[in-house]
Design a protein around this motif. Structure first.
Motif, PDB file in Angstrom:
ATOM      1  N   SER A   1       0.656  -1.600  -0.258  1.00 27.37           N
ATOM      2  CA  SER A   1       0.107  -0.385   0.011  1.00 27.37           C
ATOM      3  C   SER A   1       0.933   1.417   0.087  1.00 27.37           C
TER       4      SER A   1
ATOM      5  N   ARG B   1       0.249   4.630  -5.564  1.00 26.03           N
ATOM      6  CA  ARG B   1       0.020   5.889  -6.965  1.00 26.03           C
ATOM      7  C   ARG B   1      -1.775   6.197  -6.322  1.00 26.03           C
ATOM      8  N   GLU B   2      -2.161   7.715  -6.301  1.00 28.60           N
ATOM      9  CA  GLU B   2      -3.054   8.321  -5.818  1.00 28.60           C
ATOM     10  C   GLU B   2      -3.626   8.233  -6.838  1.00 28.60           C
ATOM     11  N   SER B   3      -5.026   7.966  -6.889  1.00 31.43           N
ATOM     12  CA  SER B   3      -6.123   8.216  -8.548  1.00 31.43           C
ATOM     13  C   SER B   3      -5.894   9.582  -9.211  1.00 31.43           C
TER      14      SER B   3
ATOM     15  N   TRP C   1      -8.854  11.834  -8.377  1.00 31.37           N
ATOM     16  CA  TRP C   1      -9.060  12.081  -7.067  1.00 31.37           C
ATOM     17  C   TRP C   1      -8.159  13.998  -6.549  1.00 31.37           C
ATOM     18  N   LEU C   2      -7.047  13.367  -7.502  1.00 32.14           N
ATOM     19  CA  LEU C   2      -5.626  14.794  -7.079  1.00 32.14           C
ATOM     20  C   LEU C   2      -6.223  15.889  -7.580  1.00 32.14           C
TER      21      LEU C   2
ATOM     22  N   LYS D   1       0.575  16.783  -9.491  1.00 30.23           N
ATOM     23  CA  LYS D   1       0.491  15.844  -8.739  1.00 30.23           C
ATOM     24  C   LYS D   1      -0.084  14.647  -9.690  1.00 30.23           C
TER      25      LYS D   1
ATOM     26  N   ASN E   1       1.466  11.100 -12.004  1.00 28.76           N
ATOM     27  CA  ASN E   1       0.878  10.060 -11.588  1.00 28.76           C
ATOM     28  C   ASN E   1      -0.327   9.759 -12.686  1.00 28.76           C
TER      29      ASN E   1
END
Length: 357
Positions: free
Chosen positions: A26, A30-32, A35-36, A44, A48
């Motif tokens: 986890s 990488r963050e979606s 969402w970012l 960012k 990603n």
């Protein structure tokens, strides 16, 4: 193994291995990008997205996808707004979204109706009904079942899910698994399991073979594919609530099947043969459900899901929406190239727009 403290501590410790791998992995997720961007972390998000697509940030495809994400987020803000309770409002206002929630929940009815959790929770009882006697033999057979499931899950994950598609996998799994369950039930109903010896007959061996064949049909189809579909079939407005609904439906039907499995074995036919006929029937009935009601979602962006579920007949929806998206992308690329659009320019224009707003 002789009775000792190790008998429970070793199985407990083994279960910590996948949990530990998940925890460690986890940290590398990488963050979606969606969402970012929705949370004003645009730079960012671009980084990603470029990593996910394995493309340079200046690639026109990245510009195109960023533009579509922007449009989807702006539409969400203009229609239902942003916030915890907004998805509930969106579901309550739209019959089309309610229909999708129903379809997503029903997928887990068919998944649990295949018999998988009855086998997971009562595998010694299941194998005993086929004619497997002895504690050690029962545990060995259960262990092999787990190994087969694990191996075929990897095959599903890396090869099948994006090659055969979601619909095809579910229908193939329903047909093959249903036939296997009918054969097992037919064998049990034709012999007196309680009077069989410790040595399996030819029919018993065949029944075990078809049980593992059922596992081979079920695992790359109904085991994980309903989760994939539920992660894809909702648009950005209701996706988080859709995933919560999927988890709730899974555990609800899991509870219903596992709660009544012992009673089913006691009351449904000789040696519980009716249980296998019931699971077989559920798998066969799932085929027309998928064929007539579940469109293929492979390769369809979240922003196109509303249109996908509006197309009739369902079997043609994927081709229609895929063609529409290709035409839209071609038009976007033509306009972008003509305007000399780049990521730098797109970021500047978006910054100016947000500043003005």
């Amino acid at each position: 193994m002789a009775p000792s403290h190790k008998q429970w501590i070793i199985p407990f410790a083994v279960q910590l291995i996948p949990a530990g791998l998940l925890f460690g992995g986890s940290f590398f997720l990488r963050e979606s990008p969606r969402w970012l961007i929705a949370n004003n972390k645009r730079e960012k998000a671009l980084k990603n997205l470029s990593w996910i697509r394995n493309l340079h940030p200046d690639d026109l495809y990245i510009v195109e996808e960023i533009a579509f994400i922007d449009a989807a987020i702006e539409e969400q803000a203009a229609t239902i707004g942003m916030g915890f309770w907004k998805p509930f409002k969106a579901v309550g206002q739209s019959h089309r979204v309610q229909w999708r929630f129903f379809l997503g929940g029903m997928l887990f009815l068919w998944q649990n109706g295949s018999g998988i959790n009855a086998i997971n929770y009562y595998s010694p009882t299941v194998f005993k009904s086929i004619g497997i006697n002895g504690t050690s033999t029962g545990f060995l057979t259960t262990g092999i079942f787990g190994v087969v499931k694990t191996a075929l899950t990897l095959v599903w994950l890396f090869f099948l899910i994006d090659r055969l598609g979601r619909r095809n996998l579910l229908m193939i799994g329903g047909a093959g698994g249903g036939v296997c369950m009918f054969i097992i039930g037919g064998y049990i109903s034709s012999v007196n399991i309680s009077k069989t010896s410790d040595h399996l007959s030819g029919g018993g061996t065949a029944a075990i073979f078809f049980f593992y064949l059922w596992t081979a049909f079920y695992t790359p189809s109904w085991n994980g594919t309903p989760w994939v579909l539920n992660s894809e079939m909702f648009d950005q407005n209701t996706r988080s609530l859709g995933q919560a609904s999927a988890a709730a439906n899974n555990w609800f039907w899991n509870f219903i099947i596992s709660r009544f499995t012992p009673q089913m074995f006691n009351t449904m036919g000789k040696s519980g043969c009716g249980v296998y006929f019931f699971f077989a029937s559920m798998m066969i009935v799932s085929i027309p459900f998928v064929y007539f009601l579940i469109p293929e979602t492979k390769g369809i962006p979240l922003e196109s899901m509303d249109r996908l579920f509006d197309v009739r007949p369902v079997r043609s929806a994927h081709a229609v929406i895929h063609a529409e998206d290709e035409a839209r992308e071609a038009e976007f690329r033509l306009d972008a190239e003509g305007a000399g659009l780049s990521v730098a320019k797109e970021k500047l224009e978006h910054h100016e727009y947000t500043t003005e707003v």
